[in-house]
Each structure stands twice: as C-alpha cells, then as structure tokens.
Design a protein around this motif. Structure first.
Motif, PDB file in Angstrom:
ATOM      1  N   ASN A  38       0.896  -1.322  -0.143  1.00  0.00           N
ATOM      2  CA  ASN A  38       0.147   0.013  -0.070  1.00  0.00           C
ATOM      3  C   ASN A  38       0.919   1.344   0.006  1.00  0.00           C
ATOM      4  O   ASN A  38       0.683   2.326   0.823  1.00  0.00           O
ATOM      5  N   LEU A  39       2.101   1.209  -0.640  1.00  0.00           N
ATOM      6  CA  LEU A  39       2.699   2.247  -0.880  1.00  0.00           C
ATOM      7  C   LEU A  39       3.128   2.458  -2.366  1.00  0.00           C
ATOM      8  O   LEU A  39       3.122   1.773  -3.206  1.00  0.00           O
ATOM      9  N   SER A  40       3.715   3.647  -2.741  1.00  0.00           N
ATOM     10  CA  SER A  40       3.828   4.019  -4.329  1.00  0.00           C
ATOM     11  C   SER A  40       5.285   4.660  -4.216  1.00  0.00           C
ATOM     12  O   SER A  40       5.599   5.457  -3.199  1.00  0.00           O
ATOM     13  N   LEU A  41       6.195   4.220  -5.213  1.00  0.00           N
ATOM     14  CA  LEU A  41       7.104   4.876  -5.434  1.00  0.00           C
ATOM     15  C   LEU A  41       7.162   5.971  -6.399  1.00  0.00           C
ATOM     16  O   LEU A  41       6.439   5.805  -7.488  1.00  0.00           O
ATOM     17  N   SER A  42       7.306   7.050  -5.927  1.00  0.00           N
ATOM     18  CA  SER A  42       6.892   8.379  -6.625  1.00  0.00           C
ATOM     19  C   SER A  42       7.665   8.548  -8.015  1.00  0.00           C
ATOM     20  O   SER A  42       7.162   9.079  -8.775  1.00  0.00           O
ATOM     21  N   TRP A  43       8.666   7.931  -8.007  1.00  0.00           N
ATOM     22  CA  TRP A  43       9.514   8.185  -9.257  1.00  0.00           C
ATOM     23  C   TRP A  43       9.528   7.146 -10.096  1.00  0.00           C
ATOM     24  O   TRP A  43       9.960   7.198 -11.413  1.00  0.00           O
ATOM     25  N   SER A  44       8.921   6.169  -9.989  1.00  0.00           N
ATOM     26  CA  SER A  44       9.011   4.871 -10.883  1.00  0.00           C
ATOM     27  C   SER A  44       8.217   4.906 -12.115  1.00  0.00           C
ATOM     28  O   SER A  44       8.617   4.863 -13.255  1.00  0.00           O
ATOM     29  N   GLU A  45       7.109   5.644 -12.078  1.00  0.00           N
ATOM     30  CA  GLU A  45       6.065   5.738 -13.290  1.00  0.00           C
ATOM     31  C   GLU A  45       6.871   6.693 -14.050  1.00  0.00           C
ATOM     32  O   GLU A  45       6.791   6.564 -15.353  1.00  0.00           O
ATOM     33  N   GLU A  46       7.472   7.846 -13.464  1.00  0.00           N
ATOM     34  CA  GLU A  46       7.904   8.794 -14.281  1.00  0.00           C
ATOM     35  C   GLU A  46       9.318   8.205 -15.006  1.00  0.00           C
ATOM     36  O   GLU A  46       9.297   8.287 -16.176  1.00  0.00           O
TER      37      GLU A  46
END
Length: 167
Positions: A38-46
């Motif tokens: 339930n966490l998201s890597l803020s940089w991975s999608e970019e």
C-alpha cells in the motif's frame, strides 16, 4: 562504416532488450508496492515513461534495419514491375530522410532551448534535456541508416550493371 553500423545495431538491440527488461521489473515492482505494501514509489512511473520514450525512438531506428515499419503496400500492388517498386522505395526513403533531417535539426534546437532554461522533470528533478535528446539522436541514426541504404542500393545497381556489361 558498415562494420561500425553492425556493431551499433548489436549495441542498440541489447540496450532495447535490457531497457525493456528493466522497465518490466520497474512496473512490476510498482504494482507489488501498491497492492501488497500500500505504498507507491513516486519516481517509478516517471522513470518508466522516460525509458519508454527512449525505447520508442531507438526502436524506430532499429526497425528500419529489418523493414518492420508500417507502410501502405497498396501502391506496390498498383505498380507490378520491380523497377517501379524500386522507384517508390527511393521516393519514400528520400521523403523519410528529409523528415528525419528536419527532426534532427529541430530536435537540436529544442535541446539548445531547454538547456538554456534548465528545464527539470516534475518528480525526479531530472534535466529533461536527457529525455528529449532521444528525438535528435534517433532521427540522426535513422538518417544515417537511410543514407547507407541509398549507398548500398547504388552499389548494388552499379555492380549489377557492370556484370551485365561484362556478359
């Protein structure tokens, strides 16, 4: 030049394969992080988006070597002779070469403009010049491939006409 392009083809294929594998792992990690932790890597999608942009532009270059680009073949059905097919291919490649030279020049102008403004990406704070560099680099390499194709075609025509004269 031909040996250099063969080595570059191998390099480009390997870069594309490795970047695809890395991108798949990156997206998979993001999915696991979101669904399990339930966490998201803020940089991975970019980062995934930027890798994908480079893959697309480099892919256009390598696809030319295997004649894998989408094209309308109806015109080839209208003109049946090999000579007409050769002329059509030359015209299409010439238009494509002009367009790629245009993209290379305008892409370099864009990079120059972005470099002066020091534009950064929103999430990773990465200079966008590294992302947008994919356009002029790929267009330049594709232009080289088209020019080499013209040279190979000219050499093949010259050698075949020499063989006809010898007979």
């Amino acid at each position: 030049m031909k040996k250099f392009m063969e080595k570059y083809n191998l390099f480009e294929e390997r870069v594309l394969i490795l970047s695809l594998a890395f991108n798949v792992l990156l997206v998979f990690t993001q999915i696991i992080m979101r669904s399990i932790f339930n966490l998201s890597l803020s940089w991975s999608e970019e980062l995934s988006r930027y890798i994908f942009i480079w893959q697309i532009w480099l892919g256009t270059s390598i696809a030319y070597t295997s004649n894998a680009h989408i094209k309308v073949e109806l015109i080839y059905d209208v003109f049946k002779s090999e000579k007409a097919h050769l002329i059509i291919k030359l015209i299409v490649d010439l238009i494509w070469l002009i367009f790629n030279i245009f993209l290379t020049i305008k892409g370099l102008e864009l990079l120059n403009s972005m470099n002066g403004r020091n534009v950064l990406s929103s999430g990773m704070r990465l200079p966008l010049i590294y992302i947008y560099a994919s356009l002029p680099i790929s267009s330049f390499v594709l232009s080289l491939r088209i020019i080499l194709s013209f040279i190979d075609l000219f050499n093949a025509k010259t050698s075949s006409s020499c063989k006809k004269e010898d007979n």
